[in-house]
Design a protein around this motif. Structure first.
Motif, PDB file in Angstrom:
ATOM      1  N   ARG A  30       0.851  -1.182   0.000  1.00  0.00           N
ATOM      2  CA  ARG A  30       0.000   0.000   0.000  1.00  0.00           C
ATOM      3  C   ARG A  30       0.887   1.232   0.000  1.00  0.00           C
ATOM      4  NH1 ARG A  30      -3.203   0.385   5.235  1.00  0.00           N
ATOM      5  NH2 ARG A  30      -1.381   1.556   5.941  1.00  0.00           N
ATOM      6  N   ALA A  31       0.516   2.208  -0.799  1.00  0.00           N
ATOM      7  CA  ALA A  31       1.260   3.472  -0.861  1.00  0.00           C
ATOM      8  C   ALA A  31       0.336   4.609  -0.470  1.00  0.00           C
ATOM      9  CB  ALA A  31       1.806   3.700  -2.269  1.00  0.00           C
ATOM     10  N   ASP A  32       0.837   5.481   0.403  1.00  0.00           N
ATOM     11  CA  ASP A  32       0.103   6.680   0.809  1.00  0.00           C
ATOM     12  C   ASP A  32       0.932   7.894   0.430  1.00  0.00           C
ATOM     13  OD1 ASP A  32      -2.421   5.987   2.525  1.00  0.00           O
ATOM     14  OD2 ASP A  32      -0.885   4.572   3.179  1.00  0.00           O
ATOM     15  N   LEU A  33       0.385   8.696  -0.493  1.00  0.00           N
ATOM     16  CA  LEU A  33       1.034   9.945  -0.882  1.00  0.00           C
ATOM     17  C   LEU A  33       0.316  11.078  -0.186  1.00  0.00           C
ATOM     18  CD1 LEU A  33       3.155  11.373  -2.664  1.00  0.00           C
ATOM     19  CD2 LEU A  33       1.386  11.552  -4.431  1.00  0.00           C
ATOM     20  N   ALA A  34       0.980  11.706   0.772  1.00  0.00           N
ATOM     21  CA  ALA A  34       0.368  12.786   1.543  1.00  0.00           C
ATOM     22  C   ALA A  34       0.271  14.057   0.715  1.00  0.00           C
ATOM     23  CB  ALA A  34       1.169  13.035   2.814  1.00  0.00           C
ATOM     24  N   ALA A  35      -0.561  14.978   1.179  1.00  0.00           N
ATOM     25  CA  ALA A  35      -0.753  16.240   0.466  1.00  0.00           C
ATOM     26  C   ALA A  35       0.546  17.039   0.371  1.00  0.00           C
ATOM     27  CB  ALA A  35      -1.836  17.065   1.157  1.00  0.00           C
ATOM     28  N   ASP A  36       1.478  16.819   1.328  1.00  0.00           N
ATOM     29  CA  ASP A  36       2.756  17.542   1.294  1.00  0.00           C
ATOM     30  C   ASP A  36       3.804  16.840   0.434  1.00  0.00           C
ATOM     31  OD1 ASP A  36       3.410  15.348   2.807  1.00  0.00           O
ATOM     32  OD2 ASP A  36       3.905  16.457   4.633  1.00  0.00           O
ATOM     33  N   LEU A  40       5.197   3.691   2.312  1.00  0.00           N
ATOM     34  CA  LEU A  40       4.840   2.355   1.855  1.00  0.00           C
ATOM     35  C   LEU A  40       4.623   1.446   3.050  1.00  0.00           C
ATOM     36  CD1 LEU A  40       7.429   1.869  -1.064  1.00  0.00           C
ATOM     37  CD2 LEU A  40       5.070   2.678  -1.210  1.00  0.00           C
ATOM     38  N   ALA A  41       3.664   0.542   2.941  1.00  0.00           N
ATOM     39  CA  ALA A  41       3.360  -0.387   4.027  1.00  0.00           C
ATOM     40  C   ALA A  41       2.775  -1.661   3.453  1.00  0.00           C
ATOM     41  CB  ALA A  41       2.387   0.250   5.019  1.00  0.00           C
ATOM     42  N   SER A  42       2.838  -2.727   4.249  1.00  0.00           N
ATOM     43  CA  SER A  42       2.193  -3.983   3.864  1.00  0.00           C
ATOM     44  C   SER A  42       0.751  -3.969   4.352  1.00  0.00           C
ATOM     45  CB  SER A  42       2.940  -5.170   4.469  1.00  0.00           C
ATOM     46  OG  SER A  42       4.257  -5.251   3.970  1.00  0.00           O
ATOM     47  N   SER A  43      -0.126  -4.566   3.567  1.00  0.00           N
ATOM     48  CA  SER A  43      -1.527  -4.672   3.964  1.00  0.00           C
ATOM     49  C   SER A  43      -2.101  -5.921   3.304  1.00  0.00           C
ATOM     50  CB  SER A  43      -2.304  -3.416   3.560  1.00  0.00           C
ATOM     51  OG  SER A  43      -3.586  -3.405   4.152  1.00  0.00           O
TER      52      SER A  43
END
Length: 339
Positions: A241-247, A252-255
């Motif tokens: 899983r990838a989370d691209l923040a507004a900044d 990256l993390a496992s899910s």
């Protein structure tokens, strides 16, 4: 290539169709790189007739397997040999025809079949544009013309646009799962305001929110690129899983699919999630304003709950933690610490 009238024009058309057929072979071989796609894009936009040739050849390739023995198609093939590609003459190319342009034997026959097929059976996958929406608390399933499948989570808006160069989805807001059909050489790309996710034959989800963009990959592979400069951020593997923040920060993390796709079962799944974050997740599924006071917002909650039953969740939290809740006004709930 220099194009003249008469037979010269006919041979020029055959050359364009032969090049398009070779590109089709190259791009559908399963090993096309980003550089190949860049080179193809350059060839495609060098002349308006390149796009027409690619359209005809690719359409014929799709239909030839099922229609090759049809007597009507065979008759149209014979008739199509006399047809010409519409369009003005082109300027000579900057470099000679590539060696691989002769890779497909019988390109003239393929071109004739393509012309016949398109004239009788216009492809349904082209010039397709449609916007789909889901209401708050609603899940919508959308089959696409190429066999791909979309599932829209709550309060989602997206637009699907199919052309001969690509299958594109614009996610205006919300979250959706994408199951991409195999056997189509066109890239499948999902975009929001900041991120581009490109996949071929895979299953993934994209969520757009005020805090940023989340992408989860269940099967296959996807490339994540910034829209601003087309820079490659990462390539996900299944279970990532990838989370691209507004900044602009990327995490990256496992899910796993059970947790990420819990909404398909009408559920939300939490694991050591701050209470304020959990309640914000519930707010996606019902038009309720929930206020969490300091001292309660930081509590960590875990478990699987029905996303349509906020009251059951609040009652469970009240039993497990030193918090209480009350309705301060119609459609408004306050959660506060006890003691």
């Amino acid at each position: 290539m220099t194009v003249s009238s008469g037979d010269g024009h006919h041979h020029g058309d055959d050359g364009l169709l032969a090049d398009a057929a070779a590109w089709l072979s190259r791009l559908t071989g399963g090993e096309a790189s980003d550089a190949d796609w860049d080179e193809f894009t350059g060839w495609l936009y060098a002349d308006p007739r390149h796009g027409k040739a690619m359209h005809l050849v690719e359409s014929g390739w799709r239909a030839s397997g099922d229609l090759a023995d049809d007597p009507l198609i065979q008759a149209e093939r014979r008739r199509a040999r006399g047809l010409r590609l519409a369009g003005p003459s082109t300027r000579p190319p900057a470099r000679p025809v590539r060696p691989w342009s002769m890779a497909l034997a019988g390109a003239g026959a393929l071109a004739a079949a393509a012309l016949a097929v398109v004239s009788i059976f216009p492809p349904a996958n082209y010039a397709t544009q449609q916007t789909y929406r889901s209401a708050i608390g609603q899940m919508v399933e959308v089959p696409l013309p190429d066999g791909s499948l979309l599932r829209l989570n709550t309060d989602t808006v997206l637009t699907v646009e199919y052309g001969w160069l690509g299958r594109n989805v614009r996610l205006q807001r919300g979250e959706a799962e994408f199951t991409v059909a195999h056997g189509d050489f066109r890239p499948f790309t999902v975009r929001d305001d900041t991120l581009s996710v490109r996949a071929t034959g895979t299953r993934f989800s994209v969520r757009d929110s005020e805090g940023g963009t989340r992408v989860f990959l269940a099967e296959g592979g996807v490339d994540l690129r910034l829209l601003a400069d087309d820079r490659l951020l990462t390539r996900l593997t299944p279970g990532q899983r990838a989370d691209l923040a507004a900044d602009g920060k990327l995490a990256l993390a496992s899910s796993d699919a059970t947790r990420e796709f819990a909404w398909r079962q009408g559920q939300v799944a939490f694991e050591a999630t701050p209470l304020a974050t959990a309640l914000a997740e519930f707010a996606r599924y019902s038009p309720v304003d929930v206020q969490v006071l300091p001292g309660a917002a930081e509590l960590k909650v875990s478990g699987v709950y029905r996303n349509s039953d906020l009251i059951a969740f609040l009652n469970a939290v009240s039993r497990l933690y030193k918090v209480r809740w009350h309705q301060s006004a119609p459609g408004r709930v306050v959660v506060e610490p006890v003691g």
